[in-house]
Motif scaffolding. Sequence first.
Motif, PDB file in Angstrom:
ATOM      1  N   UNK A   9      47.263  68.575  -2.655  1.00 60.40           N
ATOM      2  CA  UNK A   9      46.195  67.976  -2.416  1.00 60.40           C
ATOM      3  C   UNK A   9      44.968  68.237  -2.713  1.00 60.40           C
ATOM      4  N   UNK A  10      44.759  69.407  -3.688  1.00 65.94           N
ATOM      5  CA  UNK A  10      43.271  70.038  -3.976  1.00 65.94           C
ATOM      6  C   UNK A  10      43.162  69.297  -5.214  1.00 65.94           C
ATOM      7  N   UNK A  11      45.071  69.457  -6.243  1.00 63.12           N
ATOM      8  CA  UNK A  11      44.559  68.906  -7.564  1.00 63.12           C
ATOM      9  C   UNK A  11      44.211  67.277  -7.492  1.00 63.12           C
ATOM     10  N   UNK A  12      44.537  66.423  -5.810  1.00 63.25           N
ATOM     11  CA  UNK A  12      44.972  65.222  -6.654  1.00 63.25           C
ATOM     12  C   UNK A  12      42.471  65.497  -5.633  1.00 63.25           C
ATOM     13  N   UNK A  31      34.637  66.931  -5.422  1.00 59.02           N
ATOM     14  CA  UNK A  31      35.507  67.538  -6.595  1.00 59.02           C
ATOM     15  C   UNK A  31      35.217  69.481  -6.100  1.00 59.02           C
ATOM     16  N   UNK A  32      34.129  69.776  -5.479  1.00 58.06           N
ATOM     17  CA  UNK A  32      34.659  71.102  -5.074  1.00 58.06           C
ATOM     18  C   UNK A  32      34.968  71.712  -3.693  1.00 58.06           C
ATOM     19  N   UNK A  33      35.692  70.598  -3.305  1.00 54.16           N
ATOM     20  CA  UNK A  33      36.578  70.277  -1.870  1.00 54.16           C
ATOM     21  C   UNK A  33      37.969  71.089  -1.824  1.00 54.16           C
ATOM     22  N   UNK A  34      38.261  70.283  -3.412  1.00 55.49           N
ATOM     23  CA  UNK A  34      38.827  70.947  -3.777  1.00 55.49           C
ATOM     24  C   UNK A  34      39.453  71.792  -4.127  1.00 55.49           C
ATOM     25  N   UNK A  35      38.435  72.044  -5.211  1.00 59.34           N
ATOM     26  CA  UNK A  35      38.275  73.347  -5.483  1.00 59.34           C
ATOM     27  C   UNK A  35      37.970  74.758  -4.376  1.00 59.34           C
ATOM     28  N   UNK A  36      37.862  74.578  -3.861  1.00 62.75           N
ATOM     29  CA  UNK A  36      37.783  75.430  -2.565  1.00 62.75           C
ATOM     30  C   UNK A  36      39.225  75.857  -1.757  1.00 62.75           C
ATOM     31  N   UNK A  37      39.572  74.430  -1.699  1.00 62.83           N
ATOM     32  CA  UNK A  37      41.460  74.784  -1.321  1.00 62.83           C
ATOM     33  C   UNK A  37      42.054  74.792  -2.089  1.00 62.83           C
ATOM     34  N   UNK A  38      41.908  75.260  -3.203  1.00 67.97           N
ATOM     35  CA  UNK A  38      42.891  75.572  -4.385  1.00 67.97           C
ATOM     36  C   UNK A  38      42.283  77.284  -4.317  1.00 67.97           C
ATOM     37  N   UNK A  39      41.469  77.163  -4.378  1.00 69.56           N
ATOM     38  CA  UNK A  39      41.271  78.521  -4.390  1.00 69.56           C
ATOM     39  C   UNK A  39      41.752  79.546  -2.919  1.00 69.56           C
ATOM     40  N   UNK A  54      44.443  78.544  -1.187  1.00 70.80           N
ATOM     41  CA  UNK A  54      45.863  78.580  -1.834  1.00 70.80           C
ATOM     42  C   UNK A  54      45.809  79.595  -2.981  1.00 70.80           C
ATOM     43  N   UNK A  55      45.123  79.993  -3.538  1.00 76.48           N
ATOM     44  CA  UNK A  55      45.769  80.975  -4.776  1.00 76.48           C
ATOM     45  C   UNK A  55      45.505  82.129  -3.858  1.00 76.48           C
ATOM     46  N   UNK A  56      44.548  82.794  -2.877  1.00 75.29           N
ATOM     47  CA  UNK A  56      44.203  83.588  -2.192  1.00 75.29           C
ATOM     48  C   UNK A  56      45.379  83.667  -1.315  1.00 75.29           C
ATOM     49  N   UNK A  57      46.085  82.864  -1.155  1.00 74.01           N
ATOM     50  CA  UNK A  57      47.461  83.384  -0.394  1.00 74.01           C
ATOM     51  C   UNK A  57      48.053  83.387  -0.914  1.00 74.01           C
ATOM     52  N   UNK A  58      48.802  83.324  -2.812  1.00 72.58           N
ATOM     53  CA  UNK A  58      49.600  83.608  -3.070  1.00 72.58           C
ATOM     54  C   UNK A  58      50.197  84.874  -3.011  1.00 72.58           C
ATOM     55  N   UNK A  59      48.508  84.836  -3.251  1.00 73.86           N
ATOM     56  CA  UNK A  59      48.215  86.644  -3.834  1.00 73.86           C
ATOM     57  C   UNK A  59      48.631  87.934  -2.468  1.00 73.86           C
ATOM     58  N   UNK A  60      48.215  87.367  -1.423  1.00 73.27           N
ATOM     59  CA  UNK A  60      49.029  87.818  -0.602  1.00 73.27           C
ATOM     60  C   UNK A  60      50.372  88.031   0.211  1.00 73.27           C
ATOM     61  N   UNK A  61      51.250  86.457  -0.422  1.00 70.83           N
ATOM     62  CA  UNK A  61      52.559  86.280  -0.448  1.00 70.83           C
ATOM     63  C   UNK A  61      53.712  87.758  -1.478  1.00 70.83           C
ATOM     64  N   UNK A  62      52.859  87.760  -2.970  1.00 67.35           N
ATOM     65  CA  UNK A  62      53.819  88.667  -3.537  1.00 67.35           C
ATOM     66  C   UNK A  62      53.383  89.939  -3.672  1.00 67.35           C
TER      67      UNK A  62
END
Length: 57
Positions: free
Chosen positions: A8-11, A39-47, A49-57
């Motif tokens: 959704x972020x990429x879209x 585009x800014x909303x997409x960037x924020x959503x992607x950031x 998700x990347x933050x969530x991934x950092x805490x998962x691993x």
Amino acid sequence: MAGNQKSRAKTEQAKGKAKEAAGRAVGNERMTAEGRAERSRGDARQAKEKGKDAFRH
């Protein structure tokens, strides 16, 4: 669910970039601004998700 949010972020980023380019091509400032915002909303959503991934691993 994370994959869904990432796609959704990429879209949003792609739609925003296209809208911004179209706005510039026709000289429509409002469309350009909407594209930038989308585009800014997409960037924020992607950031997020990347933050969530950092805490998962």
